[in-house]
Design an enzyme around this catalytic site. Structure first.
Site, PDB file in Angstrom:
ATOM      1  N   LYS A  14     -28.128 -41.487  65.728  1.00 10.49           N
ATOM      2  CA  LYS A  14     -28.265 -40.845  64.412  1.00 10.49           C
ATOM      3  C   LYS A  14     -29.576 -41.243  63.722  1.00 10.49           C
ATOM      4  O   LYS A  14     -30.314 -40.383  63.245  1.00 10.49           O
ATOM      5  CB  LYS A  14     -27.098 -41.235  63.488  1.00 10.49           C
ATOM      6  CG  LYS A  14     -25.730 -40.852  64.034  1.00 10.49           C
ATOM      7  CD  LYS A  14     -24.621 -41.153  63.028  1.00 10.49           C
ATOM      8  CE  LYS A  14     -24.430 -42.636  62.733  1.00 10.49           C
ATOM      9  NZ  LYS A  14     -23.812 -43.404  63.823  1.00 10.49           N
ATOM     10  N   ARG A  89     -18.188 -41.947  55.999  1.00 14.52           N
ATOM     11  CA  ARG A  89     -17.503 -42.533  57.155  1.00 14.52           C
ATOM     12  C   ARG A  89     -15.992 -42.536  56.986  1.00 14.52           C
ATOM     13  O   ARG A  89     -15.296 -43.055  57.856  1.00 14.52           O
ATOM     14  CB  ARG A  89     -17.976 -43.974  57.342  1.00 14.52           C
ATOM     15  CG  ARG A  89     -19.020 -44.162  58.432  1.00 14.52           C
ATOM     16  CD  ARG A  89     -19.372 -45.645  58.503  1.00 14.52           C
ATOM     17  NE  ARG A  89     -19.907 -46.038  59.768  1.00 14.52           N
ATOM     18  CZ  ARG A  89     -21.207 -46.183  60.018  1.00 14.52           C
ATOM     19  NH1 ARG A  89     -22.108 -45.923  59.103  1.00 14.52           N
ATOM     20  NH2 ARG A  89     -21.599 -46.592  61.193  1.00 14.52           N
ATOM     21  N   ARG A 128     -29.819 -52.485  72.407  1.00 11.62           N
ATOM     22  CA  ARG A 128     -30.473 -52.599  71.096  1.00 11.62           C
ATOM     23  C   ARG A 128     -30.322 -54.014  70.537  1.00 11.62           C
ATOM     24  O   ARG A 128     -31.223 -54.540  69.895  1.00 11.62           O
ATOM     25  CB  ARG A 128     -29.849 -51.575  70.131  1.00 11.62           C
ATOM     26  CG  ARG A 128     -30.515 -51.543  68.763  1.00 11.62           C
ATOM     27  CD  ARG A 128     -30.014 -50.404  67.904  1.00 11.62           C
ATOM     28  NE  ARG A 128     -28.739 -50.699  67.265  1.00 11.62           N
ATOM     29  CZ  ARG A 128     -28.032 -49.826  66.550  1.00 11.62           C
ATOM     30  NH1 ARG A 128     -28.453 -48.596  66.393  1.00 11.62           N
ATOM     31  NH2 ARG A 128     -26.892 -50.173  66.002  1.00 11.62           N
ATOM     32  N   ARG A 134     -29.368 -57.559  65.006  1.00 12.10           N
ATOM     33  CA  ARG A 134     -28.183 -57.244  64.212  1.00 12.10           C
ATOM     34  C   ARG A 134     -26.973 -57.956  64.793  1.00 12.10           C
ATOM     35  O   ARG A 134     -26.664 -57.770  65.965  1.00 12.10           O
ATOM     36  CB  ARG A 134     -27.950 -55.723  64.216  1.00 12.10           C
ATOM     37  CG  ARG A 134     -28.793 -54.990  63.203  1.00 12.10           C
ATOM     38  CD  ARG A 134     -28.588 -53.505  63.273  1.00 12.10           C
ATOM     39  NE  ARG A 134     -27.171 -53.108  63.197  1.00 12.10           N
ATOM     40  CZ  ARG A 134     -26.785 -51.846  63.093  1.00 12.10           C
ATOM     41  NH1 ARG A 134     -27.677 -50.877  63.051  1.00 12.10           N
ATOM     42  NH2 ARG A 134     -25.504 -51.568  63.038  1.00 12.10           N
ATOM     43  N   ARG A 146     -16.189 -51.390  66.236  1.00 12.38           N
ATOM     44  CA  ARG A 146     -16.899 -50.330  65.495  1.00 12.38           C
ATOM     45  C   ARG A 146     -16.504 -48.961  66.018  1.00 12.38           C
ATOM     46  O   ARG A 146     -16.347 -48.009  65.252  1.00 12.38           O
ATOM     47  CB  ARG A 146     -18.411 -50.541  65.601  1.00 12.38           C
ATOM     48  CG  ARG A 146     -18.884 -51.692  64.705  1.00 12.38           C
ATOM     49  CD  ARG A 146     -20.206 -52.266  65.158  1.00 12.38           C
ATOM     50  NE  ARG A 146     -21.311 -51.344  65.051  1.00 12.38           N
ATOM     51  CZ  ARG A 146     -22.479 -51.507  65.680  1.00 12.38           C
ATOM     52  NH1 ARG A 146     -22.664 -52.563  66.462  1.00 12.38           N
ATOM     53  NH2 ARG A 146     -23.446 -50.633  65.515  1.00 12.38           N
TER      54      ARG A 146
HETATM   55  P1  ADP Z   1     -24.151 -47.855  63.436  1.00 12.91           P
HETATM   56  O1  ADP Z   1     -24.069 -46.382  63.195  1.00 12.91           O
HETATM   57  O2  ADP Z   1     -24.977 -48.225  64.618  1.00 12.91           O
HETATM   58  O3  ADP Z   1     -22.800 -48.539  63.448  1.00 12.91           O
HETATM   59  P2  ADP Z   1     -24.982 -48.380  60.666  1.00 12.91           P
HETATM   60  O4  ADP Z   1     -26.218 -49.060  60.293  1.00 12.91           O
HETATM   61  O5  ADP Z   1     -24.787 -46.967  60.252  1.00 12.91           O
HETATM   62  O6  ADP Z   1     -24.921 -48.539  62.244  1.00 12.91           O
HETATM   63  O7  ADP Z   1     -23.705 -49.200  60.099  1.00 12.91           O
HETATM   64  C1  ADP Z   1     -23.580 -50.595  60.294  1.00 12.91           C
HETATM   65  C2  ADP Z   1     -22.362 -51.114  59.525  1.00 12.91           C
HETATM   66  O8  ADP Z   1     -22.571 -50.926  58.111  1.00 12.91           O
HETATM   67  C3  ADP Z   1     -21.021 -50.442  59.799  1.00 12.91           C
HETATM   68  O9  ADP Z   1     -20.379 -50.958  60.939  1.00 12.91           O
HETATM   69  C4  ADP Z   1     -20.271 -50.748  58.504  1.00 12.91           C
HETATM   70  O10 ADP Z   1     -19.798 -52.080  58.478  1.00 12.91           O
HETATM   71  C5  ADP Z   1     -21.353 -50.646  57.445  1.00 12.91           C
HETATM   72  N1  ADP Z   1     -21.422 -49.274  56.886  1.00 12.91           N
HETATM   73  C6  ADP Z   1     -22.486 -48.430  56.962  1.00 12.91           C
HETATM   74  N2  ADP Z   1     -22.216 -47.264  56.355  1.00 12.91           N
HETATM   75  C7  ADP Z   1     -20.943 -47.365  55.896  1.00 12.91           C
HETATM   76  C8  ADP Z   1     -20.072 -46.484  55.201  1.00 12.91           C
HETATM   77  N3  ADP Z   1     -20.463 -45.243  54.872  1.00 12.91           N
HETATM   78  N4  ADP Z   1     -18.833 -46.912  54.874  1.00 12.91           N
HETATM   79  C9  ADP Z   1     -18.430 -48.151  55.205  1.00 12.91           C
HETATM   80  N5  ADP Z   1     -19.178 -49.029  55.870  1.00 12.91           N
HETATM   81  C10 ADP Z   1     -20.428 -48.649  56.214  1.00 12.91           C
END
Ligand code: ADP
Length: 188
Positions: A14, A89, A128, A134, A146
């Site tokens: 994404k 999400r 990654r 991370r 996740r």
């Molecule tokens: P990825 O898509 O690789 O999991 P992101 O950077 O989008 O990475 O998200 C990392 C973490 O940040 C998620 O696992 C969650 O804990 C938190 N997070 C990000 N966006 C949201 C959201 N919209 N609602 C709840 N938690 C979120």
């Protein structure tokens, strides 16, 4: 105006695709994951709230996430539109986003879901993790969590927007350019 949700499981590409789309369409990229990581880096109250959830691979609670997103939109007006990356999400977040956009006399115009299988996701994220630093990319169990969170809480968002007639699926396997071309066809 384009208001695009770039959608898909963690590791589906994404963020990578969002960068290219932003350049071609002049959109503003809003990644809730990046926003949380900035808050954690700056050791803010919000960052402290988010950190434990993120490190375990759990979703951050809706009220924290929605408030942050609403503020961010206030600070970054862009008549061309936005790419929402990692948001919404949950169904509650999707409903909140619709309200937030309605207040601004606009709405989601596209949702594009990147389709990638689980084994590929785990491989990409572990890869990654070697460079991203991370904590949530370092451990297979957290990565699997996740993916669970995605399947259980996030995947219904696809149907929510499908009912509004804006959801699309794109094959997320292949080269970055191939995937971008599939997205470009939908947006133009
Ligand atoms: P990825 O898509 O690789 O999991 P992101 O950077 O989008 O990475 O998200 C990392 C973490 O940040 C998620 O696992 C969650 O804990 C938190 N997070 C990000 N966006 C949201 C959201 N919209 N609602 C709840 N938690 C979120």
């Amino acid at each position: 105006m384009i208001n695009l949700i770039i959608f898909g499981p963690p590791g589906s590409g994404k963020g990578t695709q969002a960068q290219t789309i932003v350049e071609k369409f002049d959109l503003t990229h809003i990644s809730t994951g990046d926003l949380f990581r900035d808050e954690i880096g700056n050791e803010t109250v919000l960052g402290k709230k988010a950190k434990e959830y993120m490190n375990q691979g759990n979703l951050v609670p809706d009220e924290v996430t929605i408030g942050m997103l609403d503020n961010k939109l206030d600070q970054s007006q862009n008549p061309a539109g936005y790419i929402f990356d990692g948001f919404p999400r949950t169904l509650a977040q999707a409903e909140a986003l619709d309200e937030i956009l309605k207040k601004r006399n606009t709405k989601i115009t596209h949702l594009i879901a990147l389709d990638v299988n689980d084994d590929e996701i785990v491989n990409r994220l572990l890869e990654r993790g070697k460079t991203s630093k991370r904590p949530d990319d370092q451990n297979e169990e957290i990565i699997r969590n996740r993916i669970e969170e995605y399947l259980e809480k996030t995947s219904p968002v696809f149907n929510y927007y499908n009912e509004q007639g804006v959801s699309n699926k794109v094959d997320g396997m292949g080269s970055m350019d191939d995937i971008f071309n599939r997205i470009y066809d939908i947006l133009s």
